[in-house]
Design a protein around this motif. Structure first.
Motif, PDB file in Angstrom:
ATOM      1  N   ASP A  22       0.822  -1.212   0.000  1.00 15.37           N
ATOM      2  CA  ASP A  22       0.000   0.000   0.000  1.00 15.37           C
ATOM      3  C   ASP A  22       0.855   1.262   0.000  1.00 15.37           C
ATOM      4  O   ASP A  22       1.992   1.253   0.468  1.00 15.37           O
ATOM      5  CB  ASP A  22      -0.922  -0.029   1.236  1.00 15.37           C
ATOM      6  CG  ASP A  22      -2.073   0.945   1.102  1.00 15.37           C
ATOM      7  OD1 ASP A  22      -2.475   1.249  -0.050  1.00 15.37           O
ATOM      8  OD2 ASP A  22      -2.574   1.410   2.131  1.00 15.37           O
ATOM      9  N   GLY A  23       0.262   2.337  -0.524  1.00 15.87           N
ATOM     10  CA  GLY A  23       0.908   3.648  -0.476  1.00 15.87           C
ATOM     11  C   GLY A  23       1.492   4.108  -1.808  1.00 15.87           C
ATOM     12  O   GLY A  23       2.166   5.142  -1.857  1.00 15.87           O
ATOM     13  N   ARG A  26      -0.169   7.618  -2.700  1.00 13.65           N
ATOM     14  CA  ARG A  26       0.305   8.721  -1.855  1.00 13.65           C
ATOM     15  C   ARG A  26       1.763   9.060  -2.135  1.00 13.65           C
ATOM     16  O   ARG A  26       2.159  10.220  -2.133  1.00 13.65           O
ATOM     17  CB  ARG A  26       0.104   8.384  -0.369  1.00 13.65           C
ATOM     18  CG  ARG A  26      -1.324   8.630   0.096  1.00 13.65           C
ATOM     19  CD  ARG A  26      -1.603   7.954   1.392  1.00 13.65           C
ATOM     20  NE  ARG A  26      -1.687   6.496   1.214  1.00 13.65           N
ATOM     21  CZ  ARG A  26      -1.612   5.625   2.212  1.00 13.65           C
ATOM     22  NH1 ARG A  26      -1.419   6.047   3.439  1.00 13.65           N
ATOM     23  NH2 ARG A  26      -1.735   4.337   1.979  1.00 13.65           N
ATOM     24  N   ARG A  73     -12.541   2.451  -7.558  1.00 19.41           N
ATOM     25  CA  ARG A  73     -11.651   3.554  -7.963  1.00 19.41           C
ATOM     26  C   ARG A  73     -12.021   4.081  -9.346  1.00 19.41           C
ATOM     27  O   ARG A  73     -12.708   3.403 -10.101  1.00 19.41           O
ATOM     28  CB  ARG A  73     -10.192   3.063  -7.968  1.00 19.41           C
ATOM     29  CG  ARG A  73      -9.747   2.696  -6.574  1.00 19.41           C
ATOM     30  CD  ARG A  73      -8.286   2.351  -6.532  1.00 19.41           C
ATOM     31  NE  ARG A  73      -7.900   2.052  -5.170  1.00 19.41           N
ATOM     32  CZ  ARG A  73      -6.666   2.097  -4.705  1.00 19.41           C
ATOM     33  NH1 ARG A  73      -5.663   2.425  -5.509  1.00 19.41           N
ATOM     34  NH2 ARG A  73      -6.410   1.815  -3.456  1.00 19.41           N
TER      35      ARG A  73
HETATM   36 MG    MG Z   1      -4.152   2.329  -0.505  1.00 15.97          MG
END
Ligand code: MG
Ligand code: IPE
Ligand code: IPE
Length: 249
Positions: A22-23, A26, A73
């Motif tokens: 994850d990430g 970001r 999404r």
């Molecule tokens: Mg995520």
């Protein structure tokens, strides 16, 4: 450091590591880039992690690539990810095969784009006799969905007389999961700073050790991966029992 891990701590290596990668988004947004750049960078990281997993002789690695909830999404991001998975397979399958990796796709694979389904199937076929790292790619995967699908398969077996209700136990249940034959998750890593499992490996992580890091997946390194493994080797796993030294009293 890798050699040190292989030589000294092999017996304390987890049999099965899960990674919630994850990430990506970001990481990219922090740099003023499109989220897609984060996913591309995430693929680079994944290659390094697989290399390390192979080097240390890890038995099983399951990565979370796309959840059953990720369809929410924007269409453009979903589309980009599906193309990225195809491209990854096309580019990497030969090398994975040379590394004796055995790839396996888990989740609702039949709902993926047709071309990706065929590629996934081809890659699995190509590597089916390999004996090295078992590499599960959770794509359109949800832990709840997996449990519901397993339940349906069991109900069907009861209806057609293959199984009796009294015979259902954890072992039978496991035999209907996507991860059939794999050991349970010993170590579950999540990058990106969030402290949740987001519908990943709900059954298989019953007794997992958790390792969370603030590092976004594109910046997750083999060194940090090895750090997580080392930390795992120091955990005191009791599985509901008491410590061996306490069992006498
Ligand atoms: Mg995520
Ligand atoms: C994980 O990174 C990759 C997928 C879910 C496909 P994210 O895309 O969730 O990145 P963040 O969490 O938004 O930063
Ligand atoms: C989990 O990450 C799914 C994958 C890494 C593929 P998400 O980004 O979808 O999880 P939430 O929405 O933060 O819980």
């Amino acid at each position: 450091m890798q050699n040190e891990m292989t030589e000294k701590n092999n017996s304390e290596l987890p049999n099965h590591v899960g990674i919630i990668m994850d990430g990506n988004g970001r990481w990219a947004e922090n740099l003023g880039l499109m989220r897609s750049a984060g996913h591309l960078a995430g693929v680079k990281t994944l290659k390094q992690i697989i290399k390390t997993a192979v080097n240390i002789n890890l038995k099983t690695l399951t990565v979370y690539a796309f959840s059953t909830e990720n369809w929410k999404r924007p269409h453009t991001e979903v589309d980009f990810l599906m193309h990225l998975f195809s491209e990854y397979l096309e580019k990497e399958k030969r090398e994975l095969n040379e590394k004796n990796v055995k790839i396996h796709f888990i989740g609702r694979i039949n709902e993926l784009p047709q071309s990706l389904i065929s590629q996934a199937h081809d890659a699995e076929e190509m590597m089916k006799k390999n004996t090295g790292l078992k590499f599960n790619v959770a794509t359109n995967y949800g832990g709840q969905d997996e449990i519901v699908r397993a339940t349906k398969k069991i109900a069907e077996k009861i209806l057609n007389g293959e199984l009796k209700i009294d015979e259902i136990d954890a072992k039978i249940f496991e035999s209907q999961l996507d991860t059939v034959g794999d050991p349970p998750i010993d170590l579950l890593i999540r990058t990106g700073g969030d402290l949740r499992i987001s519908n990943f490996m709900l059954w298989q992580s019953a007794y997992s050790e958790f390792w969370f890091t603030e590092t976004n997946f594109p910046e997750f390194t083999p060194e940090e991966f090895l750090k997580a493994l080392k930390d795992f080797s120091k955990r005191d796993r009791r599985f509901g029992n008491v410590k061996t030294s306490q069992t006498k009293g």
